[in-house]
Design a protein around this motif. Structure first.
Motif, short mmCIF file in Angstrom:
data_model
loop_
_atom_site.label_atom_id
_atom_site.label_comp_id
_atom_site.label_asym_id
_atom_site.label_seq_id
_atom_site.Cartn_x
_atom_site.Cartn_y
_atom_site.Cartn_z
N PHE A 99 0.84 -1.20 0.00
CA PHE A 99 0.00 0.00 0.00
C PHE A 99 0.88 1.26 0.00
CE2 PHE A 99 -3.75 -2.46 1.00
CZ PHE A 99 -4.82 -1.63 0.72
N MET A 100 1.87 1.29 0.88
CA MET A 100 2.68 2.50 1.04
C MET A 100 3.58 2.75 -0.17
SD MET A 100 1.30 3.47 3.74
CE MET A 100 2.19 5.01 3.85
N THR A 101 3.98 1.70 -0.88
CA THR A 101 4.77 1.86 -2.10
C THR A 101 3.92 2.50 -3.19
OG1 THR A 101 6.16 -0.02 -1.56
CG2 THR A 101 6.08 0.61 -3.87
N VAL A 102 2.69 2.06 -3.29
CA VAL A 102 1.79 2.57 -4.33
C VAL A 102 1.22 3.94 -3.96
CG1 VAL A 102 -0.36 2.11 -5.59
CG2 VAL A 102 1.25 0.25 -5.13
N PHE A 103 0.95 4.14 -2.69
CA PHE A 103 0.31 5.38 -2.22
C PHE A 103 1.12 6.02 -1.10
CE2 PHE A 103 -3.07 2.54 -3.67
CZ PHE A 103 -3.60 3.29 -4.69
N PRO A 104 2.24 6.67 -1.43
CA PRO A 104 2.99 7.37 -0.38
C PRO A 104 2.10 8.38 0.34
CG PRO A 104 4.22 7.32 -2.44
CD PRO A 104 2.83 6.82 -2.74
N LYS A 105 2.35 8.58 1.60
CA LYS A 105 1.50 9.45 2.42
C LYS A 105 1.24 10.81 1.80
CE LYS A 105 2.89 7.35 6.77
NZ LYS A 105 3.63 7.50 8.00
#
Length: 109
Positions: A99-105
């Motif tokens: 998730f975090m790779t695809v959608f950085p904060k």
């Protein structure tokens, strides 16, 4: 400090986001019940979990309940138990990381 899981639970949109051929969704099942789901689209508009990880999260306490991946062969379904806690920790780390790779904060703010 807000963890990546805190951020996903609190900031990720309710609706699934379609990205690079897959749906990413943080599902909310009432108070403190969640699932991280990455799904592949099916031929009839359905979504096939690849994977889905259900858990309870309250006051930074995490309790796993269920993991499934219906795309791999053979399909995997696992209910949480003390003896498979390492499996759930590994799958949670992998899923949150994806998730975090695809959608950085900073991209969803």
């Amino acid at each position: 400090m807000m963890t990546d899981l805190d951020w996903l639970i609190n900031q990720f949109p309710e609706e699934a986001i379609f990205y690079q051929g897959r749906y990413f969704q943080v599902k909310r099942y009432g108070e403190h019940q969640f699932a991280l789901s990455i799904s592949e689209p099916g031929p009839c508009g359905d979504k096939t979990p690849h994977p889905i990880l259900k858990f309870r999260y309250q006051n930074h306490q995490l309790a796993y309940s269920y993991f499934a991946d219906f795309v791999v062969s053979p399909m995997v379904t696992v209910y949480a138990a003390t003896e498979n806690l390492p499996f759930f920790k590994e799958k949670m780390a992998e899923t949150v990381s994806e998730f975090m790779t695809v959608f950085p904060k900073e991209e969803l703010n």
